[in-house]
Design a protein around this motif. Sequence first.
Motif, PDB file in Angstrom:
ATOM      1  N   ILE A 203     -61.058 -52.440   1.231  1.00 51.23           N
ATOM      2  CA  ILE A 203     -59.773 -51.304   1.388  1.00 51.23           C
ATOM      3  C   ILE A 203     -60.322 -50.084   1.083  1.00 51.23           C
ATOM      4  O   ILE A 203     -61.187 -49.674   0.367  1.00 51.23           O
ATOM      5  N   ASP A 204     -59.598 -49.183   2.023  1.00 60.85           N
ATOM      6  CA  ASP A 204     -60.092 -47.729   1.951  1.00 60.85           C
ATOM      7  C   ASP A 204     -58.892 -46.893   1.425  1.00 60.85           C
ATOM      8  O   ASP A 204     -59.145 -45.944   0.661  1.00 60.85           O
ATOM      9  N   GLU A 205     -57.524 -47.102   1.458  1.00 61.08           N
ATOM     10  CA  GLU A 205     -56.546 -46.602   1.155  1.00 61.08           C
ATOM     11  C   GLU A 205     -55.648 -47.245   0.203  1.00 61.08           C
ATOM     12  O   GLU A 205     -55.159 -48.394   0.524  1.00 61.08           O
ATOM     13  N   ALA A 206     -55.328 -46.468  -0.954  1.00 58.90           N
ATOM     14  CA  ALA A 206     -54.433 -47.159  -1.932  1.00 58.90           C
ATOM     15  C   ALA A 206     -53.150 -47.762  -1.406  1.00 58.90           C
ATOM     16  O   ALA A 206     -52.560 -48.616  -1.993  1.00 58.90           O
ATOM     17  N   ASP A 207     -52.538 -47.105  -0.203  1.00 54.28           N
ATOM     18  CA  ASP A 207     -51.383 -47.582   0.404  1.00 54.28           C
ATOM     19  C   ASP A 207     -51.326 -48.776   0.893  1.00 54.28           C
ATOM     20  O   ASP A 207     -50.488 -49.518   0.964  1.00 54.28           O
ATOM     21  N   CYS A 208     -52.700 -49.518   1.008  1.00 55.61           N
ATOM     22  CA  CYS A 208     -52.743 -51.076   1.422  1.00 55.61           C
ATOM     23  C   CYS A 208     -52.992 -51.801   0.450  1.00 55.61           C
ATOM     24  O   CYS A 208     -53.334 -53.064   0.694  1.00 55.61           O
ATOM     25  N   LEU A 209     -52.981 -51.415  -0.763  1.00 57.43           N
ATOM     26  CA  LEU A 209     -53.257 -52.296  -2.104  1.00 57.43           C
ATOM     27  C   LEU A 209     -52.035 -53.411  -2.040  1.00 57.43           C
ATOM     28  O   LEU A 209     -52.441 -54.669  -2.219  1.00 57.43           O
ATOM     29  N   ASP A 210     -51.197 -53.188  -1.257  1.00 59.41           N
ATOM     30  CA  ASP A 210     -49.941 -54.307  -1.321  1.00 59.41           C
ATOM     31  C   ASP A 210     -50.133 -55.229  -0.100  1.00 59.41           C
ATOM     32  O   ASP A 210     -49.523 -56.206  -0.081  1.00 59.41           O
ATOM     33  N   TRP A 211     -51.259 -54.935   0.752  1.00 59.72           N
ATOM     34  CA  TRP A 211     -51.558 -55.896   1.715  1.00 59.72           C
ATOM     35  C   TRP A 211     -52.691 -56.863   0.983  1.00 59.72           C
ATOM     36  O   TRP A 211     -52.894 -58.053   1.740  1.00 59.72           O
ATOM     37  N   ASN A 231     -69.026 -49.346  -0.651  1.00 56.92           N
ATOM     38  CA  ASN A 231     -69.006 -47.697  -0.866  1.00 56.92           C
ATOM     39  C   ASN A 231     -67.374 -47.377  -0.420  1.00 56.92           C
ATOM     40  O   ASN A 231     -66.872 -46.475  -1.227  1.00 56.92           O
ATOM     41  N   HIS A 232     -67.139 -47.867   0.449  1.00 55.92           N
ATOM     42  CA  HIS A 232     -65.521 -47.343   0.848  1.00 55.92           C
ATOM     43  C   HIS A 232     -64.188 -47.877  -0.321  1.00 55.92           C
ATOM     44  O   HIS A 232     -63.332 -47.112  -0.230  1.00 55.92           O
ATOM     45  N   ASP A 233     -64.567 -48.917  -0.908  1.00 57.64           N
ATOM     46  CA  ASP A 233     -63.692 -49.375  -1.982  1.00 57.64           C
ATOM     47  C   ASP A 233     -63.556 -48.287  -3.077  1.00 57.64           C
ATOM     48  O   ASP A 233     -62.651 -48.446  -3.785  1.00 57.64           O
ATOM     49  N   ARG A 234     -64.678 -47.448  -3.141  1.00 58.03           N
ATOM     50  CA  ARG A 234     -64.744 -46.496  -4.252  1.00 58.03           C
ATOM     51  C   ARG A 234     -63.679 -45.522  -3.999  1.00 58.03           C
ATOM     52  O   ARG A 234     -62.970 -44.658  -4.961  1.00 58.03           O
ATOM     53  N   ARG A 235     -62.902 -45.428  -2.885  1.00 55.29           N
ATOM     54  CA  ARG A 235     -61.654 -44.642  -2.590  1.00 55.29           C
ATOM     55  C   ARG A 235     -60.301 -44.975  -3.438  1.00 55.29           C
ATOM     56  O   ARG A 235     -59.728 -44.282  -3.602  1.00 55.29           O
ATOM     57  N   ILE A 236     -60.694 -45.970  -3.884  1.00 51.95           N
ATOM     58  CA  ILE A 236     -59.630 -46.805  -4.710  1.00 51.95           C
ATOM     59  C   ILE A 236     -60.191 -46.499  -6.100  1.00 51.95           C
ATOM     60  O   ILE A 236     -61.250 -46.971  -6.593  1.00 51.95           O
ATOM     61  N   LYS A 237     -59.563 -45.135  -6.494  1.00 55.32           N
ATOM     62  CA  LYS A 237     -60.301 -44.831  -7.822  1.00 55.32           C
ATOM     63  C   LYS A 237     -60.341 -45.638  -9.106  1.00 55.32           C
ATOM     64  O   LYS A 237     -61.182 -45.642  -9.807  1.00 55.32           O
ATOM     65  N   LEU A 242     -58.288 -52.375  -8.626  1.00 46.90           N
ATOM     66  CA  LEU A 242     -58.522 -53.124  -7.222  1.00 46.90           C
ATOM     67  C   LEU A 242     -59.133 -54.644  -7.840  1.00 46.90           C
ATOM     68  O   LEU A 242     -58.642 -55.716  -6.903  1.00 46.90           O
ATOM     69  N   ARG A 243     -60.036 -54.770  -8.598  1.00 46.97           N
ATOM     70  CA  ARG A 243     -60.813 -56.074  -8.886  1.00 46.97           C
ATOM     71  C   ARG A 243     -59.840 -57.172  -9.505  1.00 46.97           C
ATOM     72  O   ARG A 243     -59.496 -58.108  -9.036  1.00 46.97           O
ATOM     73  N   GLU A 244     -58.608 -56.609 -10.156  1.00 48.92           N
ATOM     74  CA  GLU A 244     -57.794 -57.303 -10.799  1.00 48.92           C
ATOM     75  C   GLU A 244     -56.807 -57.797  -9.742  1.00 48.92           C
ATOM     76  O   GLU A 244     -56.457 -59.066  -9.773  1.00 48.92           O
ATOM     77  N   ARG A 245     -56.490 -57.017  -8.718  1.00 46.23           N
ATOM     78  CA  ARG A 245     -55.501 -57.322  -7.663  1.00 46.23           C
ATOM     79  C   ARG A 245     -56.339 -58.479  -6.886  1.00 46.23           C
ATOM     80  O   ARG A 245     -55.521 -59.368  -6.313  1.00 46.23           O
TER      81      ARG A 245
END
Length: 395
Positions: A203-211, A231-237, A242-245
């Motif tokens: 996932i790159d964008e936090a807006d997509c966490l709900d996906w 590496n792109h997952d680091r965009r979720i600060k 992220l791991r929890e979700r």
Amino acid sequence: MDLAWWFVAGVGHLGICAVAFNQAHATSFPRRWRKMSEKILGGITLIFGIYLIWQLIALATLRFWPVVQNNIANRIYLPLCLVSGLYFIVRWFYRKWRYRRPAQVISRTVSKRDIQKELGKSLYHGATARLFNAIPGNEAHMIASEQLTFRVADLPKSLEGLKICHLSDYHLTGQLDRSYFEQITNTANEFNPDLILITGDLIDEADCLDWIDEVYGSLSARHGVFYVLGNHDRRIKNEALLRERLDASGLVGVAGNWHTVQIDGATIAITGNELPWYPHAAGLKRFEESSAGVAGNGANNDVLKILLSHSPDQFNWARDYQFDLMLAGHTHGGQIQLPIIGPIVAPSKFGILYASGTFVIDKMLMHVSRGISGDKCIRINCPPEVGLITLTGDS
Ligand SMILES: [Fe+2]
């Protein structure tokens, strides 16, 4: 003859820029530095082209050597390009001549589907993505089901026919519609796999966490869905969030720890490497010395060891652990593969060498997926890959 010199020098110049790009993107440098390097290298490529055209017009010649002699910069850089170009051309021919599909890959079938056509709507959101969609031959909305059969030496009998679905590099950005990724999920589930293994860049964008629930939580495999981050997952600060979700959606994170699956007396030992971006795999014990191995599985010969690594560059790290199979992504197959020539850029220390495909490293098989998407929705001759790997011990 002069055209040949110009061609080789041009190859050299582009090759130097591609090498610099690949090396910069193989590091764990902050994203803004890597993005800056993209702009600088793109600028150099463009400025060099304009400068040469200006030189040719100013000197009113197409002859190569008079242009070289014209000033000190030309005297240094053009011969450097020439030598580099010769090197890249010879290396390209040498690799083509040497390449053999590994004997352990006993079958490969690929079938492609056009998801945009099937769903009957545009899957691209945003001006840039829609622009990419207009490029003829863009395959970013396709799915290539890549079915491979690998022969694994000493495969435990009860693991004969084990089916592993390999997914990588989803890059959820919102530029490609969620329905596309739901089709990826359906395709993976239709394989009816024993394991689903995901090798990073989820996932790159936090807006997509709900996906996450819909896209990843709906993946289904008999013995579980395992993942590492990229590496792109680091965009979720917030890494922990992220791991929890992901864990809450039923996925199992294996970075830096061993997870075992028991099948009729055989053990599948899975671990993950997210280096150089996340440190969890640093100092990982070998399976035989780990708590999972010491608990009884390490002494058992019927162990299949699998590594999930975001970057194929970690194969040297993998050597000491004696994995049977390493799965990786990150390089996206180069995303654009030119006819005959193949990919030009891949974010790896080894350039395009491990851009995609199956390789043998000592006794370990390494499969590098082209991945599913990217932060730019452009793929030419490089369709998104949904992999199904079937293992056999048959010789
Ligand atoms: Fe990626």
